[in-house]
Design an enzyme around this catalytic site. Structure first.
Site, PDB file in Angstrom:
ATOM      1  CB  CYS A   7      -0.941   0.021   1.382  1.00 50.14           C
ATOM      2  SG  CYS A   7      -2.385  -1.252   1.050  1.00 50.14           S
ATOM      3  CG  HIS A  46      -4.754  -4.276   2.221  1.00 48.09           C
ATOM      4  ND1 HIS A  46      -3.463  -4.216   2.114  1.00 48.09           N
ATOM      5  CD2 HIS A  46      -5.270  -5.049   2.791  1.00 48.09           C
ATOM      6  CE1 HIS A  46      -2.893  -5.021   3.117  1.00 48.09           C
ATOM      7  NE2 HIS A  46      -4.153  -5.591   3.721  1.00 48.09           N
ATOM      8  CG  ASN A  87       4.015 -17.681  -3.051  1.00 52.82           C
ATOM      9  OD1 ASN A  87       4.047 -18.592  -3.652  1.00 52.82           O
ATOM     10  ND2 ASN A  87       5.110 -16.885  -3.071  1.00 52.82           N
ATOM     11  CG  HIS A 100       2.284 -10.291  -4.111  1.00 49.53           C
ATOM     12  ND1 HIS A 100       1.888 -10.313  -2.636  1.00 49.53           N
ATOM     13  CD2 HIS A 100       3.088 -11.258  -4.096  1.00 49.53           C
ATOM     14  CE1 HIS A 100       2.529 -11.123  -1.877  1.00 49.53           C
ATOM     15  NE2 HIS A 100       3.251 -11.710  -3.028  1.00 49.53           N
TER      16      HIS A 100
HETATM   17  P1  AMP Z   1       5.651 -13.302  -1.266  1.00 48.29           P
HETATM   18  O1  AMP Z   1       6.702 -14.154  -0.635  1.00 48.29           O
HETATM   19  O2  AMP Z   1       4.915 -14.323  -2.342  1.00 48.29           O
HETATM   20  O3  AMP Z   1       4.885 -12.838  -0.502  1.00 48.29           O
HETATM   21  O4  AMP Z   1       6.415 -12.234  -2.207  1.00 48.29           O
HETATM   22  C1  AMP Z   1       6.844 -10.876  -1.559  1.00 48.29           C
HETATM   23  C2  AMP Z   1       7.761 -10.478  -2.648  1.00 48.29           C
HETATM   24  O5  AMP Z   1       7.755  -9.055  -2.452  1.00 48.29           O
HETATM   25  C3  AMP Z   1       9.114 -10.943  -2.656  1.00 48.29           C
HETATM   26  O6  AMP Z   1       9.371 -11.798  -3.776  1.00 48.29           O
HETATM   27  C4  AMP Z   1       9.925  -9.710  -2.229  1.00 48.29           C
HETATM   28  O7  AMP Z   1      11.140  -9.785  -2.792  1.00 48.29           O
HETATM   29  C5  AMP Z   1       9.047  -8.637  -2.616  1.00 48.29           C
HETATM   30  N1  AMP Z   1       9.283  -7.352  -2.253  1.00 48.29           N
HETATM   31  C6  AMP Z   1       9.215  -7.020  -0.909  1.00 48.29           C
HETATM   32  N2  AMP Z   1       9.272  -5.700  -0.601  1.00 48.29           N
HETATM   33  C7  AMP Z   1       9.474  -5.289  -1.936  1.00 48.29           C
HETATM   34  C8  AMP Z   1       9.800  -4.117  -2.450  1.00 48.29           C
HETATM   35  N3  AMP Z   1       9.920  -2.688  -1.636  1.00 48.29           N
HETATM   36  N4  AMP Z   1       9.860  -3.732  -3.670  1.00 48.29           N
HETATM   37  C9  AMP Z   1       9.718  -4.623  -4.542  1.00 48.29           C
HETATM   38  N5  AMP Z   1       9.400  -5.810  -4.328  1.00 48.29           N
HETATM   39  C10 AMP Z   1       9.580  -6.318  -2.757  1.00 48.29           C
HETATM   40 ZN    ZN Z   2      -1.659  -3.233   1.070  1.00 47.16          ZN
END
Ligand code: AMP
Ligand code: ZN
Length: 114
Positions: A7, A46, A87, A100
């Site tokens: 967010c 969200h 995930n 996501h």
């Molecule tokens: P998940 O494990 O499916 O929840 O994926 C979360 C993803 O978000 C991971 O691959 C992280 O590398 C990515 N992530 C976390 N913080 C950031 C950020 N600030 N910018 C870009 N990607 C991010």
């Molecule tokens: Zn959010």
């Protein structure tokens, strides 16, 4: 959601490497890429995870998949192929509680993942 990192990215409070944006969704490069192309697509609303998705959210899901296809083309991986991953929850390995979809491509990806 004040504490949600995605967010904050949507609001511009945390920078991102943006790939695509419209009124419903944002796509940006993953900060810790697992493949040469690793993009995250998120709804601007969200939604905590796929498990909290509601009937009213179905339009944004179809929109995400149509744009994922277009992003795949834009990133040059449409022909070689790619994987879309969601995930969900603890056992699914979800670390950010804002739903996501990962687009992964640019190399041969193993299945099943480890
Ligand atoms: P998940 O494990 O499916 O929840 O994926 C979360 C993803 O978000 C991971 O691959 C992280 O590398 C990515 N992530 C976390 N913080 C950031 C950020 N600030 N910018 C870009 N990607 C991010
Ligand atoms: Zn959010």
């Amino acid at each position: 959601m004040d504490s949600c990192i995605f967010c904050k990215i949507i609001k511009g409070e945390i920078p991102c490497n943006k790939v695509y944006e419209d009124e419903k969704i944002l796509a940006f490069k993953d900060i810790s890429p697992e493949a040469p192309v690793h993009i995250l697509i998120i709804p601007k609303k969200h939604i905590e995870s796929l498990s909290t998705l509601e009937e009213d959210d179905k339009d944004v899901i179809s929109h995400i998949f149509i744009k994922a296809k277009e992003i795949g083309e834009k990133m040059g991986i449409a022909q070689s192929g790619y994987r879309i991953v969601n995930n969900c929850g603890v056992d699914g390995g979800q670390t950010v509680s804002h739903m996501h979809f990962h687009i992964l491509g640019g190399r041969s990806l193993q299945w099943p993942p480890g």
